[in-house]
Design an enzyme around this catalytic site. Structure first.
Site, PDB file in Angstrom:
ATOM      1  N   GLN A  37      -1.713  61.651 -16.184  1.00 65.59           N
ATOM      2  CA  GLN A  37      -0.296  61.905 -15.908  1.00 65.59           C
ATOM      3  C   GLN A  37       0.562  61.612 -17.127  1.00 65.59           C
ATOM      4  O   GLN A  37       0.094  60.976 -18.075  1.00 65.59           O
ATOM      5  CB  GLN A  37       0.148  61.034 -14.721  1.00 65.59           C
ATOM      6  N   TYR A  67      10.429  47.029  -2.414  1.00 60.95           N
ATOM      7  CA  TYR A  67       9.203  47.791  -2.103  1.00 60.95           C
ATOM      8  C   TYR A  67       7.968  46.894  -2.173  1.00 60.95           C
ATOM      9  O   TYR A  67       7.126  46.883  -1.267  1.00 60.95           O
ATOM     10  CB  TYR A  67       9.090  48.942  -3.100  1.00 60.95           C
ATOM     11  N   GLU A 112      -7.254  50.787  -9.923  1.00 59.35           N
ATOM     12  CA  GLU A 112      -6.201  51.686 -10.451  1.00 59.35           C
ATOM     13  C   GLU A 112      -6.891  52.747 -11.307  1.00 59.35           C
ATOM     14  O   GLU A 112      -7.738  52.429 -12.134  1.00 59.35           O
ATOM     15  CB  GLU A 112      -5.206  50.853 -11.273  1.00 59.35           C
ATOM     16  N   ASP A 143     -11.125  55.647  -9.506  1.00 63.47           N
ATOM     17  CA  ASP A 143     -10.474  56.371  -8.409  1.00 63.47           C
ATOM     18  C   ASP A 143     -10.682  55.587  -7.109  1.00 63.47           C
ATOM     19  O   ASP A 143     -11.831  55.305  -6.731  1.00 63.47           O
ATOM     20  CB  ASP A 143     -11.123  57.762  -8.333  1.00 63.47           C
ATOM     21  N   ASP A 161      -0.960  51.426  -2.791  1.00 59.10           N
ATOM     22  CA  ASP A 161       0.309  51.559  -3.512  1.00 59.10           C
ATOM     23  C   ASP A 161       0.161  52.733  -4.461  1.00 59.10           C
ATOM     24  O   ASP A 161      -0.021  52.570  -5.665  1.00 59.10           O
ATOM     25  CB  ASP A 161       0.600  50.261  -4.271  1.00 59.10           C
ATOM     26  N   TYR A 229      14.603  55.081  -5.171  1.00 58.46           N
ATOM     27  CA  TYR A 229      13.641  56.060  -4.650  1.00 58.46           C
ATOM     28  C   TYR A 229      14.426  57.230  -4.082  1.00 58.46           C
ATOM     29  O   TYR A 229      15.555  57.055  -3.630  1.00 58.46           O
ATOM     30  CB  TYR A 229      12.763  55.445  -3.552  1.00 58.46           C
TER      31      TYR A 229
HETATM   32  N1  SAM Z   1       5.764  51.970  -6.156  1.00 57.03           N
HETATM   33  C1  SAM Z   1       5.389  53.222  -6.599  1.00 57.03           C
HETATM   34  C2  SAM Z   1       5.943  54.418  -5.880  1.00 57.03           C
HETATM   35  O1  SAM Z   1       5.582  54.703  -4.751  1.00 57.03           O
HETATM   36  O2  SAM Z   1       6.757  55.094  -6.490  1.00 57.03           O
HETATM   37  C3  SAM Z   1       3.926  53.358  -6.797  1.00 57.03           C
HETATM   38  C4  SAM Z   1       3.638  52.762  -8.110  1.00 57.03           C
HETATM   39  S1  SAM Z   1       2.039  52.616  -8.686  1.00 57.03           S
HETATM   40  C5  SAM Z   1       2.488  52.737 -10.359  1.00 57.03           C
HETATM   41  C6  SAM Z   1       1.102  54.052  -8.277  1.00 57.03           C
HETATM   42  C7  SAM Z   1      -0.220  54.055  -9.021  1.00 57.03           C
HETATM   43  O3  SAM Z   1      -1.217  54.743  -8.261  1.00 57.03           O
HETATM   44  C8  SAM Z   1      -0.182  54.736 -10.387  1.00 57.03           C
HETATM   45  O4  SAM Z   1      -0.369  53.777 -11.390  1.00 57.03           O
HETATM   46  C9  SAM Z   1      -1.315  55.753 -10.333  1.00 57.03           C
HETATM   47  O5  SAM Z   1      -1.999  55.881 -11.558  1.00 57.03           O
HETATM   48  C10 SAM Z   1      -2.172  55.176  -9.231  1.00 57.03           C
HETATM   49  N2  SAM Z   1      -3.082  56.147  -8.597  1.00 57.03           N
HETATM   50  C11 SAM Z   1      -2.825  57.445  -8.307  1.00 57.03           C
HETATM   51  N3  SAM Z   1      -3.908  58.019  -7.763  1.00 57.03           N
HETATM   52  C12 SAM Z   1      -4.877  57.069  -7.691  1.00 57.03           C
HETATM   53  C13 SAM Z   1      -6.219  57.065  -7.223  1.00 57.03           C
HETATM   54  N4  SAM Z   1      -6.779  58.178  -6.717  1.00 57.03           N
HETATM   55  N5  SAM Z   1      -6.924  55.905  -7.296  1.00 57.03           N
HETATM   56  C14 SAM Z   1      -6.347  54.779  -7.821  1.00 57.03           C
HETATM   57  N6  SAM Z   1      -5.083  54.734  -8.291  1.00 57.03           N
HETATM   58  C15 SAM Z   1      -4.352  55.858  -8.220  1.00 57.03           C
END
Ligand code: SAM
Length: 289
Positions: A37, A67, A112, A143, A161, A229
């Site tokens: 991303q 949040y 993450e 993942d 999250d 948000y």
């Molecule tokens: N509070 C935030 C929101 O809802 O806007 C969420 C923040 S957090 C940074 C979301 C994280 O999920 C990101 O760092 C992203 O890289 C991670 N993410 C997305 N898809 C994922 C997956 N399949 N497995 C693990 N992490 C994932």
């Protein structure tokens, strides 16, 4: 049209068509395309430092606490003894920071997908990144969907999250993902997933709750106010394996002095109960789930 106007960042996305939140930018601290991303960190005039992924505001220094406290403490305080917690996503570290505060939690495992998010959070967003280095936390890069396939009966709580259901997070909103989480829980376990806002995405919220209801005997949608948000409100879908779980009535109630010691600024037991009191248009839609 470029999303960065002279001096301002505007969040423009098809998930909330025709409307956009803007933040006045003091400085772009970091911007790069990771494997997954577009990762950007901004210093803003009114909201401190902010993390932006694929042009969507993830958190700002001013309001992230609401949040993070709610996605952590709604499930934690609904469980009689939450010892082991899995966090999927949450690369900024804010959720780990909050979960680590709970005195009964002994072990936090986090997965993450994007190491760049972990890196920039530790470097620029230490108010959240500090959570990633907590001694209770074991951090994995990978993942979450694949990670869960290798774990059965291990966690009291699973918190997802995730970013929004586009890009790498799309799989975290499917029924198959709720099924994997169900298998990874211990008896009586609870899941809590970021599930979007009913104001802009009621169909999506309803569908995520449907996935949860199909697999868990107890399921609810609760909300939290977050000014930065889209629509100012976001929600969580919670599911419980035990019919004794009642998300609307916290099992663990912290006193005011305990909450002060834990530096809680949003969550308490009354806010917990209130999170599940929803306006009629949302209740009606969710009753069909
Ligand atoms: N509070 C935030 C929101 O809802 O806007 C969420 C923040 S957090 C940074 C979301 C994280 O999920 C990101 O760092 C992203 O890289 C991670 N993410 C997305 N898809 C994922 C997956 N399949 N497995 C693990 N992490 C994932």
């Amino acid at each position: 049209m470029d999303a960065i106007k002279p001096g301002w960042f505007s969040e423009i996305n098809d998930l909330w068509p025709g409307v956009s939140l803007s933040l006045e930018v003091v400085k772009i601290l970091h911007r790069e395309r990771s494997q997954y991303q577009d990762v950007m960190v901004l210093d803003t005039k009114s909201h401190g430092r902010a993390l932006i992924l694929d042009g969507i505001i993830q958190c700002t220094e001013n309001d992230e606490f609401s949040y993070q406290e709610m996605i952590a403490f709604l499930p934690l305080c609904s469980h009689p003894n939450p010892k082991t917690v899995l966090i999927v996503g949450g690369g900024d570290g804010g959720v780990a920071r909050e979960v680590a505060k709970h005195p009964q939690v002994e072990k936090i495992v986090q997965v993450e997908i994007d190491p760049k998010v972990l890196e920039v959070s530790k470097k620029y967003l230490s108010y959240m990144g500090v959570g990633l280095d907590h001694p209770k936390v074991t951090l994995n890069v990978g993942d979450g969907f694949q990670f869960l396939k290798q774990h059965t009966g291990e966690f009291d709580i699973i918190i997802t999250d995730s970013s929004d259901p586009v890009g790498p997070a799309e799989c975290l909103f499917q029924e198959s993902y709720f099924n994997l989480m169900k298998s990874a829980l211990k008896p009586g376990g609870i899941v809590c997933s970021q599930a979007g806002t009913a104001w802009a995405n009621l169909d999506h919220v309803t569908q995520t709750l449907q996935h949860c209801k199909a697999l868990f005997p107890v399921a609810s949608y609760g909300v939290v106010s977050v000014p930065t948000y889209p629509t100012g409100q976001i929600g969580f879908v919670l599911g419980g394996l035990s019919t004794e779980t009642n998300f609307k009535e916290p099992k663990k109630v912290f006193s005011n002095s305990e909450l002060d010691q834990m530096n809680m600024k949003y969550y308490d037991h009354d806010v917990h109960r209130a999170a599940f009191i929803l306006p009629r248009f949302i209740t009606k839609a969710l009753n069909k789930a």
